[in-house]
Design a protein around this motif. Structure first.
Motif, PDB file in Angstrom:
ATOM      1  N   MET A   1       0.851  -1.201   0.000  1.00 26.28           N
ATOM      2  CA  MET A   1       0.000   0.000   0.000  1.00 26.28           C
ATOM      3  C   MET A   1       0.884   1.248   0.000  1.00 26.28           C
ATOM      4  N   ASP A   2       0.614   2.180  -0.916  1.00 24.93           N
ATOM      5  CA  ASP A   2       1.428   3.364  -1.024  1.00 24.93           C
ATOM      6  C   ASP A   2       1.153   4.364   0.087  1.00 24.93           C
ATOM      7  N   ASN A   3      -0.026   4.245   0.733  1.00 21.42           N
ATOM      8  CA  ASN A   3      -0.383   5.217   1.754  1.00 21.42           C
ATOM      9  C   ASN A   3       0.177   4.868   3.118  1.00 21.42           C
ATOM     10  N   HIS A   4       1.038   3.865   3.204  1.00 27.39           N
ATOM     11  CA  HIS A   4       1.718   3.548   4.460  1.00 27.39           C
ATOM     12  C   HIS A   4       3.174   3.953   4.350  1.00 27.39           C
ATOM     13  N   LYS A   5       3.714   4.393   5.443  1.00 27.34           N
ATOM     14  CA  LYS A   5       5.124   4.771   5.467  1.00 27.34           C
ATOM     15  C   LYS A   5       5.984   3.540   5.211  1.00 27.34           C
ATOM     16  N   GLN A   6       6.835   3.623   4.208  1.00 29.24           N
ATOM     17  CA  GLN A   6       7.684   2.493   3.863  1.00 29.24           C
ATOM     18  C   GLN A   6       9.005   2.561   4.619  1.00 29.24           C
ATOM     19  N   ILE A   7       9.328   1.516   5.310  1.00 33.02           N
ATOM     20  CA  ILE A   7      10.670   1.379   5.875  1.00 33.02           C
ATOM     21  C   ILE A   7      11.561   0.945   4.715  1.00 33.02           C
ATOM     22  N   PRO A   8      12.673   1.624   4.468  1.00 28.49           N
ATOM     23  CA  PRO A   8      13.481   1.299   3.285  1.00 28.49           C
ATOM     24  C   PRO A   8      14.225  -0.027   3.456  1.00 28.49           C
ATOM     25  N   ASP A  60       8.625  -6.114   0.341  1.00 33.79           N
ATOM     26  CA  ASP A  60       8.919  -4.704   0.561  1.00 33.79           C
ATOM     27  C   ASP A  60       8.381  -4.365   1.950  1.00 33.79           C
ATOM     28  N   VAL A  61       9.281  -4.233   2.898  1.00 38.09           N
ATOM     29  CA  VAL A  61       8.899  -4.177   4.307  1.00 38.09           C
ATOM     30  C   VAL A  61       8.056  -2.938   4.619  1.00 38.09           C
ATOM     31  N   ILE A  62       6.911  -3.171   5.259  1.00 35.35           N
ATOM     32  CA  ILE A  62       6.057  -2.091   5.770  1.00 35.35           C
ATOM     33  C   ILE A  62       6.180  -2.024   7.290  1.00 35.35           C
ATOM     34  N   PHE A  63       6.085  -3.193   7.945  1.00 39.63           N
ATOM     35  CA  PHE A  63       6.166  -3.260   9.407  1.00 39.63           C
ATOM     36  C   PHE A  63       7.213  -4.276   9.830  1.00 39.63           C
ATOM     37  N   GLU A  64       7.808  -4.045  10.995  1.00 37.64           N
ATOM     38  CA  GLU A  64       8.694  -5.043  11.595  1.00 37.64           C
ATOM     39  C   GLU A  64       8.576  -4.986  13.106  1.00 37.64           C
ATOM     40  N   GLY A  65       8.907  -6.098  13.740  1.00 36.51           N
ATOM     41  CA  GLY A  65       8.798  -6.146  15.196  1.00 36.51           C
ATOM     42  C   GLY A  65       9.627  -7.283  15.772  1.00 36.51           C
ATOM     43  N   ASP A  66       9.789  -7.236  17.092  1.00 35.36           N
ATOM     44  CA  ASP A  66      10.566  -8.273  17.773  1.00 35.36           C
ATOM     45  C   ASP A  66       9.822  -9.590  17.838  1.00 35.36           C
ATOM     46  N   TYR A 140       8.914  -9.579   9.923  1.00 27.62           N
ATOM     47  CA  TYR A 140       8.739  -8.541   8.900  1.00 27.62           C
ATOM     48  C   TYR A 140       7.464  -8.817   8.111  1.00 27.62           C
ATOM     49  N   PHE A 141       6.751  -7.735   7.813  1.00 25.23           N
ATOM     50  CA  PHE A 141       5.514  -7.815   7.039  1.00 25.23           C
ATOM     51  C   PHE A 141       5.572  -6.749   5.964  1.00 25.23           C
ATOM     52  N   GLY A 142       5.136  -7.108   4.735  1.00 26.81           N
ATOM     53  CA  GLY A 142       5.151  -6.094   3.683  1.00 26.81           C
ATOM     54  C   GLY A 142       4.535  -6.588   2.396  1.00 26.81           C
ATOM     55  N   ASN A 143       4.607  -5.741   1.388  1.00 27.42           N
ATOM     56  CA  ASN A 143       4.111  -6.106   0.067  1.00 27.42           C
ATOM     57  C   ASN A 143       4.931  -7.265  -0.478  1.00 27.42           C
ATOM     58  N   TYR A 144       4.227  -8.225  -1.064  1.00 32.09           N
ATOM     59  CA  TYR A 144       4.853  -9.481  -1.492  1.00 32.09           C
ATOM     60  C   TYR A 144       4.896  -9.549  -3.010  1.00 32.09           C
ATOM     61  N   ARG A 145       6.062  -9.912  -3.531  1.00 33.80           N
ATOM     62  CA  ARG A 145       6.189 -10.095  -4.978  1.00 33.80           C
ATOM     63  C   ARG A 145       6.926 -11.391  -5.259  1.00 33.80           C
ATOM     64  N   LYS A 146       6.266 -12.271  -5.961  1.00 37.03           N
ATOM     65  CA  LYS A 146       6.849 -13.572  -6.303  1.00 37.03           C
ATOM     66  C   LYS A 146       7.624 -13.450  -7.606  1.00 37.03           C
ATOM     67  N   SER A 147       8.748 -14.151  -7.687  1.00 35.67           N
ATOM     68  CA  SER A 147       9.550 -14.157  -8.908  1.00 35.67           C
ATOM     69  C   SER A 147       8.875 -14.983 -10.003  1.00 35.67           C
ATOM     70  N   GLU A 148       8.979 -14.508 -11.234  1.00 34.22           N
ATOM     71  CA  GLU A 148       8.531 -15.281 -12.388  1.00 34.22           C
ATOM     72  C   GLU A 148       9.757 -15.867 -13.077  1.00 34.22           C
ATOM     73  N   SER A 149       9.690 -17.136 -13.446  1.00 37.97           N
ATOM     74  CA  SER A 149      10.838 -17.804 -14.070  1.00 37.97           C
ATOM     75  C   SER A 149      10.897 -17.479 -15.564  1.00 37.97           C
ATOM     76  N   ILE A 150      11.198 -16.220 -15.860  1.00 34.33           N
ATOM     77  CA  ILE A 150      11.231 -15.758 -17.248  1.00 34.33           C
ATOM     78  C   ILE A 150      12.268 -16.533 -18.059  1.00 34.33           C
ATOM     79  N   TRP A 151      13.409 -16.809 -17.431  1.00 36.18           N
ATOM     80  CA  TRP A 151      14.484 -17.543 -18.115  1.00 36.18           C
ATOM     81  C   TRP A 151      14.015 -18.905 -18.616  1.00 36.18           C
TER      82      TRP A 151
END
Length: 317
Positions: A1-8, A60-66, A140-151
């Protein structure tokens, strides 16, 4: 989500065979400047996971915690309203085997997170996909993107050489040579049947090809066109190249059709030194002294194995 502060921060997971491990780690070093032996890596560098034949997914990390309870509390701030979502528990982590999280517990964690997100759950075609993972004792919690095996789709080419690089190796080599394609001009002056060209072009790398053998130029162009790419391929020796490039990728000729003497190999390297500031060399022989004699320094290296066949991959600058 773009409206959440992104931890880099970005977390990547990896999978490779044992005989690919050295190549996988060399690609990691090229992308991120670090490597990991645990198949999970955290960095502030963003790379499309589909570029690598070894990366499985990126968060892409949005939240993290112990602990997980901190994540459960933080995700309640996600407001998707009518939009749909799903949560993936990332199986690859650095937990000890005795701490392994079993299937039922992974599904339970996904459900617990899902219940706290304001939105509609959709397993099949969600608008948003999230990932939850643990690394180095933190969650860690964040936006998830799975790799595509283009090769994988490039494995069957209309024109092939039995000695050509595999698409996986070719793709990793292109990444090692050009981790960030922005503004980088590349040449493959001994491009064979075009395996590296196809992988590089599929990743948006600005690359031209060349080969001394006039009988295979049509085959190279055929392979490039077959996958829907446009390429610039010329015929002739590297000695006739007058343009300068940021990087040259050289798979040293060695098969029966292009028998190359040490003198010819040295000539290729000298001309590579003339036209490019960085060269990635693939060789079935040890050519360290030859590379040194051309004025290059080997800054990274690995051995890529396939059965009993080994290739040395050398980064020279």
């Amino acid at each position: 989500m773009d409206n959440h502060k992104q931890i880099p921060a970005f977390i990547y997971t990896y999978a490779c065979r044992m005989d690919e491990r050295a190549l996988c780690q060399m690609e990691m070093r090229s992308f991120f400047g670090i490597e990991t032996k645990t198949n999970i890596l955290k960095t502030d560098i963003k790379v499309d996971p589909s570029r690598s034949p070894f990366i499985k997914e990126r968060i892409d990390v949005i939240f993290e915690g112990d602990d997980l309870s901190e994540i459960l509390e933080q995700v309640q701030s996600i407001e998707l309203h009518e939009s749909t979502f799903k949560v993936n528990f990332v199986k690859i982590n650095d937990l000890d085997k005795s701490e392994k999280i079993e299937y039922q517990d992974r599904r339970k964690i996904e459900r617990e997170l899902g219940l706290r997100i304001n939105g509609e759950f959709d397993f099949d075609q969600p608008d948003y996909e999230y990932g939850i993972v643990t690394k180095a004792g933190r969650w860690y919690f964040g936006n998830y993107r799975k790799s595509e095996s283009i090769w994988f789709h490039h494995q069957k080419k209309p024109h092939e050489y039995s000695t050509a690089l595999s698409t996986r190796v070719a793709r990793a080599v292109a990444n090692i040579a050009v981790p960030n394609p922005d503004g980088v001009q590349v040449i493959d002056p001994c491009c064979g049947i075009g395996t590296v060209l196809v992988e590089a072009l599929s990743m948006g790398i600005d690359i031209v090809g060349r080969d001394i053998n006039p009988h295979i130029i049509d085959g190279i162009n055929g392979n490039i066109a077959y996958f829907g790419f446009e390429g610039d391929v010329s015929c002739g020796p590297i000695s006739e190249v007058s343009e300068n490039y940021d990087v040259a990728i050289i798979d040293m000729p060695y098969n029966l059709f292009t028998h190359t003497s040490p003198e010819n190999q040295l000539s290729i390297l000298k001309h590579a030194r003339r036209i490019a500031s960085k060269v990635v060399v693939i060789s079935i022989e040890t050519i360290d002294q030859m590379i040194k004699d051309t004025g290059f320094e080997i800054t990274d290296r690995c051995i890529a194995k396939k059965g009993l066949f080994s290739r040395q991959i050398l980064v020279c600058e």
